[in-house]
Scaffold this motif. Structure first.
Motif, PDB file in Angstrom:
ATOM      1  N   UNK A  15      72.529  25.274  49.490  1.00  0.00           N
ATOM      2  CA  UNK A  15      73.739  26.096  49.441  1.00  0.00           C
ATOM      3  C   UNK A  15      74.435  25.840  48.092  1.00  0.00           C
ATOM      4  N   UNK A  16      75.071  26.842  47.459  1.00  0.00           N
ATOM      5  CA  UNK A  16      75.379  28.174  47.984  1.00  0.00           C
ATOM      6  C   UNK A  16      74.364  29.255  47.660  1.00  0.00           C
ATOM      7  N   UNK A  17      73.229  28.931  47.025  1.00  0.00           N
ATOM      8  CA  UNK A  17      72.207  29.942  46.759  1.00  0.00           C
ATOM      9  C   UNK A  17      71.451  30.275  48.042  1.00  0.00           C
ATOM     10  N   UNK A  18      71.031  29.235  48.764  1.00  0.00           N
ATOM     11  CA  UNK A  18      70.338  29.425  50.030  1.00  0.00           C
ATOM     12  C   UNK A  18      71.363  29.468  51.160  1.00  0.00           C
ATOM     13  N   UNK A  19      71.213  30.456  52.049  1.00  0.00           N
ATOM     14  CA  UNK A  19      72.130  30.603  53.178  1.00  0.00           C
ATOM     15  C   UNK A  19      71.344  30.988  54.427  1.00  0.00           C
ATOM     16  N   UNK A  20      72.026  31.002  55.547  1.00  0.00           N
ATOM     17  CA  UNK A  20      71.347  31.231  56.820  1.00  0.00           C
ATOM     18  C   UNK A  20      70.529  32.519  56.815  1.00  0.00           C
ATOM     19  N   UNK A  21      71.081  33.576  56.258  1.00  0.00           N
ATOM     20  CA  UNK A  21      70.380  34.855  56.235  1.00  0.00           C
ATOM     21  C   UNK A  21      69.604  35.080  54.933  1.00  0.00           C
ATOM     22  N   UNK A 336      82.602  24.351  56.104  1.00  0.00           N
ATOM     23  CA  UNK A 336      82.716  25.811  56.109  1.00  0.00           C
ATOM     24  C   UNK A 336      82.409  26.386  57.486  1.00  0.00           C
ATOM     25  N   UNK A 337      81.434  25.784  58.172  1.00  0.00           N
ATOM     26  CA  UNK A 337      81.105  26.257  59.524  1.00  0.00           C
ATOM     27  C   UNK A 337      82.266  26.026  60.489  1.00  0.00           C
ATOM     28  N   UNK A 338      82.962  24.908  60.316  1.00  0.00           N
ATOM     29  CA  UNK A 338      84.130  24.640  61.159  1.00  0.00           C
ATOM     30  C   UNK A 338      85.218  25.688  60.934  1.00  0.00           C
ATOM     31  N   UNK A 339      85.302  26.167  59.695  1.00  0.00           N
ATOM     32  CA  UNK A 339      86.277  27.215  59.376  1.00  0.00           C
ATOM     33  C   UNK A 339      85.770  28.601  59.755  1.00  0.00           C
ATOM     34  N   UNK A 340      84.526  28.659  60.272  1.00  0.00           N
ATOM     35  CA  UNK A 340      83.872  29.928  60.613  1.00  0.00           C
ATOM     36  C   UNK A 340      83.790  30.838  59.388  1.00  0.00           C
ATOM     37  N   UNK A 341      83.542  30.229  58.247  1.00  0.00           N
ATOM     38  CA  UNK A 341      83.418  30.979  57.003  1.00  0.00           C
ATOM     39  C   UNK A 341      82.084  31.712  56.943  1.00  0.00           C
ATOM     40  N   UNK A 342      82.075  32.952  56.463  1.00  0.00           N
ATOM     41  CA  UNK A 342      80.804  33.680  56.295  1.00  0.00           C
ATOM     42  C   UNK A 342      79.970  33.164  55.127  1.00  0.00           C
ATOM     43  N   UNK A 343      80.542  32.254  54.321  1.00  0.00           N
ATOM     44  CA  UNK A 343      79.841  31.783  53.124  1.00  0.00           C
ATOM     45  C   UNK A 343      78.565  31.011  53.423  1.00  0.00           C
ATOM     46  N   UNK A 344      78.419  30.482  54.628  1.00  0.00           N
ATOM     47  CA  UNK A 344      77.184  29.758  54.966  1.00  0.00           C
ATOM     48  C   UNK A 344      76.095  30.697  55.473  1.00  0.00           C
ATOM     49  N   UNK A 345      76.480  31.922  55.804  1.00  0.00           N
ATOM     50  CA  UNK A 345      75.512  32.855  56.391  1.00  0.00           C
ATOM     51  C   UNK A 345      75.055  33.925  55.412  1.00  0.00           C
ATOM     52  N   UNK A 346      76.001  34.545  54.721  1.00  0.00           N
ATOM     53  CA  UNK A 346      75.683  35.730  53.937  1.00  0.00           C
ATOM     54  C   UNK A 346      76.154  35.611  52.500  1.00  0.00           C
ATOM     55  N   UNK A 347      75.439  36.309  51.612  1.00  0.00           N
ATOM     56  CA  UNK A 347      75.905  36.545  50.249  1.00  0.00           C
ATOM     57  C   UNK A 347      76.726  37.831  50.246  1.00  0.00           C
ATOM     58  N   UNK A 348      77.249  38.201  49.083  1.00  0.00           N
ATOM     59  CA  UNK A 348      77.951  39.478  48.995  1.00  0.00           C
ATOM     60  C   UNK A 348      76.954  40.639  48.971  1.00  0.00           C
ATOM     61  N   UNK A 349      75.671  40.314  48.850  1.00  0.00           N
ATOM     62  CA  UNK A 349      74.627  41.338  48.919  1.00  0.00           C
ATOM     63  C   UNK A 349      73.830  41.138  50.201  1.00  0.00           C
TER      64      UNK A 349
END
Length: 459
Positions: A15-21, A336-349
């Protein structure tokens, strides 16, 4: 040999290049995606490769195969991840049903880097010859230092078969990731290798091992239909367990062999690993040294008064970490997951089966995107309950369907999609179609979609 690529992962360590999706095997870190490099190696092993991966990675998998003209690769999509043992069991059942029980299969992670390909292919060939005698063979990596982030394979001091500079040894035991003291002890003893998660075996022999050591799992997997239509039902019941725990740790030295080897292997498990393998972006350093930057090639980077820092820059996240501490990236992801941030799952693309979109601006009042539709592809026929849209075509041509009316479009055309209107855009040409979308309304989430028709059977 039938090469099998296991493609999964949660996308956290890079992270932050690699993410869940967008897990690391699909990230362009070394000029090509790691999964592309893995498949290119596997294509040199004699048979068309297979991939076992999650349904959630279907779009990325098919895009990767299409972009690299890998039309011969066959894919098994798991309904959800259940670790490596069920994945290998299902693959064995599929091959068994195709009459390939007597063939040798090799299982390879999708996200490892190998820089000495010639050596690697020779070792794999040797492993397949050993496996032909009903032994499971694992490739071990000769350790160069006491690493605490890898599991270890302990072998007997005396080997039983040699070829060139490699030798196969009976395995005594698998060891979990050790502390520093234990790791140093392993290195001192000499008969320990890093566990790279690479296994070679005869398909029918592995089936026999599942029957013996995992009878409940095999009882479920053996009911798999040829069209895989009951795979989700099986996966709902099967145990979540790794192949190491399920099979390998239960085998004796006469059943399991390890070939320690060197072929420029890295599991690319941290940004420290990437920094040791890549030069990174050019940066101006003022009273600074030993820094590594991974970011935008068209962007200027300057580092002043800092030494041995890793800088990772993406469109929506910037991370700085001291070299030697990049394993702690997981703590950032946890926060970030505790904050339920989308940054761990998705990029802006985001890649879709029909193309691609990138978010340009996301505010309370509007959201804008640039969207690309592949040649001869179309988005679903859909409507939105909480937003209207304005489309301006910027490249290519095609047609919009708006409440069943077909409207030809080309660069410069503007289309207004009213709230609740049924709509889709279709690229009926051989060239990409691009447009800018501006959304106006009260909610701009991707889940505000009602689909009426879809080429990809999405709900």
């Amino acid at each position: 040999m039938i090469p099998v690529v296991l493609s999964g992962g949660s996308g956290t360590r890079l992270w932050p290049v690699s993410r869940q999706h967008m897990p690391k095997q699909f990230c362009n870190i070394f000029g090509k995606a790691l999964q592309t490099l893995t498949l290119e190696r596997c294509q040199k092993m004699g048979s068309a490769p297979w991939i076992v991966t999650s349904q959630t990675l279907k779009t990325l998998t098919e895009l990767n195969l299409r972009q690299n003209n890998m039309n011969d690769v066959q894919v098994v999509y798991e309904p959800f991840g259940k670790n490596t043992a069920p994945a290998i069991a299902v693959l064995c059942q599929v091959l068994l049903a195709q009459g390939k029980g007597d063939e040798i299969a090799g299982v390879f992670p999708s996200d490892h880097l190998i820089t000495q390909e010639s050596n690697f292919l020779k070792v794999v060939k040797f492993a397949s010859e050993v496996a032909a005698n009903n032994r499971v063979v694992t490739l071990g990596i000769k350790p160069s230092y006491p690493e605490t982030g890898y599991g270890y394979i302990q072998t007997q001091p005396q080997g039983f078969r040699k070829q060139d500079s490699w030798e196969a040894f009976p395995v005594i035991k698998f060891h979990e990731k050790p502390n520093q003291e234990k790791a140093e002890g392993f290195i001192a003893q000499g008969n320990f290798s890093w566990n790279a998660g690479i296994f070679v075996f005869k398909v029918s022999h592995m089936v026999g091992l599942f029957k013996k050591h995992q009878p409940e799992m095999w009882g479920l997997v053996s009911t798999l239909k040829k069209d895989l239509s009951n795979l989700e039902e099986i996966y709902a019941k099967v145990q979540n367990i790794s192949i190491d725990y399920a099979i390998m740790e239960k085998l004796g030295g006469d059943e399991l062999a390890c070939i320690p080897a060197e072929f420029g292997w890295s599991d690319v498990g941290s940004w420290d690993a990437v920094a040791s393998l890549e030069k990174g972006e050019k940066a101006i350093e003022v009273q600074a040294s030993g820094n590594f930057v991974f970011g935008n090639k068209e962007k200027n980077y300057s580092v002043i008064g800092l030494n041995d820092v890793i800088v990772v820059d993406t469109a929506d996240a910037l991370m700085l970490v001291k070299k030697g501490m990049s394993q702690d990236v997981r703590h950032v992801v946890e926060a970030l997951n505790k904050e339920k941030s989308p940054l761990t799952k998705d990029h802006i693309f985001e890649h879709r089966p029909w193309g691609y979109f990138e978010i340009l601006k996301d505010t309370e009042n509007f959201k804008s995107k640039v969207i690309r539709v592949h040649p001869h592809a179309q988005i679903s026929y859909q409507s939105h309950a909480q937003r209207e849209e304005h489309w301006t075509i910027t490249k290519g041509s095609g047609e919009v369907v708006l409440n069943d009316e077909i409207i030809p479009v080309k660069a410069g055309t503007h289309i207004h999609i009213p709230l609740g209107a049924k709509h889709r855009i279709r690229n009926n040409t051989d060239q990409p179609l691009e447009f800018v979308e501006v959304q106006l309304g009260t909610y701009f989430g991707e889940d505000d979609i009602v689909r009426y028709q879809d080429d990809y059977q999405r709900k």
